[in-house]
Design a protein around this motif. Structure first.
Motif, PDB file in Angstrom:
ATOM      1  N   TYR A  39      17.878  63.600 -62.485  1.00 59.43           N
ATOM      2  CA  TYR A  39      17.833  64.748 -61.578  1.00 59.43           C
ATOM      3  C   TYR A  39      16.872  65.813 -62.111  1.00 59.43           C
ATOM      4  O   TYR A  39      16.123  66.433 -61.342  1.00 59.43           O
TER       5      TYR A  39
ATOM      6  N   GLN B 213      13.704  67.287 -60.072  1.00 61.85           N
ATOM      7  CA  GLN B 213      13.575  68.721 -59.822  1.00 61.85           C
ATOM      8  C   GLN B 213      12.287  69.274 -60.427  1.00 61.85           C
ATOM      9  O   GLN B 213      11.600  70.110 -59.812  1.00 61.85           O
ATOM     10  N   SER B 214      11.961  68.806 -61.612  1.00 71.47           N
ATOM     11  CA  SER B 214      10.740  69.296 -62.278  1.00 71.47           C
ATOM     12  C   SER B 214       9.495  68.853 -61.524  1.00 71.47           C
ATOM     13  O   SER B 214       8.567  69.654 -61.290  1.00 71.47           O
TER      14      SER B 214
ATOM     15  N   ARG C  28       9.261  67.929 -58.366  1.00 68.30           N
ATOM     16  CA  ARG C  28       9.202  68.546 -57.038  1.00 68.30           C
ATOM     17  C   ARG C  28       8.725  69.998 -57.104  1.00 68.30           C
ATOM     18  O   ARG C  28       8.013  70.470 -56.217  1.00 68.30           O
ATOM     19  N   SER C  29       9.139  70.700 -58.159  1.00 67.25           N
ATOM     20  CA  SER C  29       8.725  72.108 -58.305  1.00 67.25           C
ATOM     21  C   SER C  29       7.346  72.244 -58.944  1.00 67.25           C
ATOM     22  O   SER C  29       6.696  73.294 -58.839  1.00 67.25           O
TER      23      SER C  29
ATOM     24  N   TRP D 101      23.026  67.148 -57.077  1.00 70.68           N
ATOM     25  CA  TRP D 101      22.181  66.686 -55.967  1.00 70.68           C
ATOM     26  C   TRP D 101      22.985  66.569 -54.685  1.00 70.68           C
ATOM     27  O   TRP D 101      22.454  66.734 -53.603  1.00 70.68           O
TER      28      TRP D 101
ATOM     29  N   GLU E  80      23.357  70.134 -53.445  1.00 71.29           N
ATOM     30  CA  GLU E  80      22.051  70.562 -52.935  1.00 71.29           C
ATOM     31  C   GLU E  80      21.826  70.033 -51.516  1.00 71.29           C
ATOM     32  O   GLU E  80      21.396  70.762 -50.622  1.00 71.29           O
TER      33      GLU E  80
END
Length: 263
Positions: free
Chosen positions: A81, A85-86, A88-89, A256, A259
């Motif tokens: 995860y 997240q990393s 995607r950002s 997730w 989210e």
């Protein structure tokens, strides 16, 4: 001895003695059969108890195995995860770098649903399943066997999906060292910017996360079913269920999941 007396009574035409001797023979046979039935019943009860105690050990061991291995699965899912997240950002925080490396190395490596089922297989193969006198428990046990097989098929399909996806990740990273033991840290070389710009890679990692999550969910579901059987059997055997291992994973509380719910 009895037959000789019976023959002599017939020759004398002593019908009272004939009837009496026949009654003695019949009653003797009846008592003998009853003793045999009682003896076999005691043997069946002892064998049933032995099977139930072995079954309890298997069921409880299945839960202990799950509790142990699920710690690793949760660790892997959490690190996968972090990777997602990393990427995607487009930002990899320094405090997340170790988890990011672990997540890349662990991606798609998982523990499949498992159980200790030797006693059940023996009961079914030998026909001794009928020795379990509690019909409700016996029915639940057989239903659990089918239920686990169904969940296992779904998990296997997810495994096959991951097997096709993982090479798309490993080709982009250099996994120099990785130990599956708890507390270890992967030594992975990667180009974060190139990975973040590769939307196909991000989608692949997302697919792996979904499939990995599915495998754990079905493993949790199967083990909760086994836990229910174990607790029912504990009541039958008179075992104190206090302190027994429990499935305490709330799959709906995964970050997730929360989210997705927020979206």
């Amino acid at each position: 001895m009895i037959l000789r007396k019976l023959a002599e009574a017939i020759r004398r035409q002593d019908w009272f003695m004939v009837v009496l001797e026949i009654l003695i023979v019949v009653i003797g046979i009846f008592i003998g059969l009853q003793v045999d039935d009682w003896s076999q019943h005691r043997k069946d009860l002892n064998l049933e108890r032995e099977y139930l105690e072995r079954l309890f050990s298997d069921l409880n061991g299945s839960i202990e195995d799950f509790v142990f291995y699920s710690r690793w699965d949760l660790r892997r899912l959490e690190r996968q995860y972090v990777v997602l997240q990393s990427l995607r950002s487009g930002v990899l925080r320094e405090e997340d770098r170790a988890k990011f490396a672990d997540g890349l190395a662990m991606a798609g490596i998982h523990n499949p649903p498992r159980r200790r089922w030797g006693t059940v297989e023996e009961l079914i193969s030998t026909g001794n399943i009928s020795l379990i006198s509690d019909v409700e428990f016996r029915t639940a046990l057989l239903a659990s066997d089918s239920y686990f097989a169904r969940n296992e098929r779904i998990a296997r399909a997810a495994e096959d999906r991951i097997a096709t996806l993982r090479p798309n990740v490993t080709r982009l990273v250099d996994i120099r060292a990785f130990n599956l033991n708890f507390g270890s840290q992967a030594d992975v070389s990667f180009d974060f910017k190139a990975m973040a710009d590769d939307r196909t890679l991000v989608g692949t990692l997302a697919d792996i996360q979904v499939a990995s999550d599915m495998i754990l969910e079905f493993s949790v579901d199967s083990t909760r079913n086994i836990e229910s059987l174990r607790d029912e059997l504990a009541d039958i055997l008179g075992v104190d269920s206090e302190g027994l291992p429990r499935v305490d994973i709330d799959v709906d509380a995964f970050p997730w999941k929360l989210e997705d719910a927020a979206e």
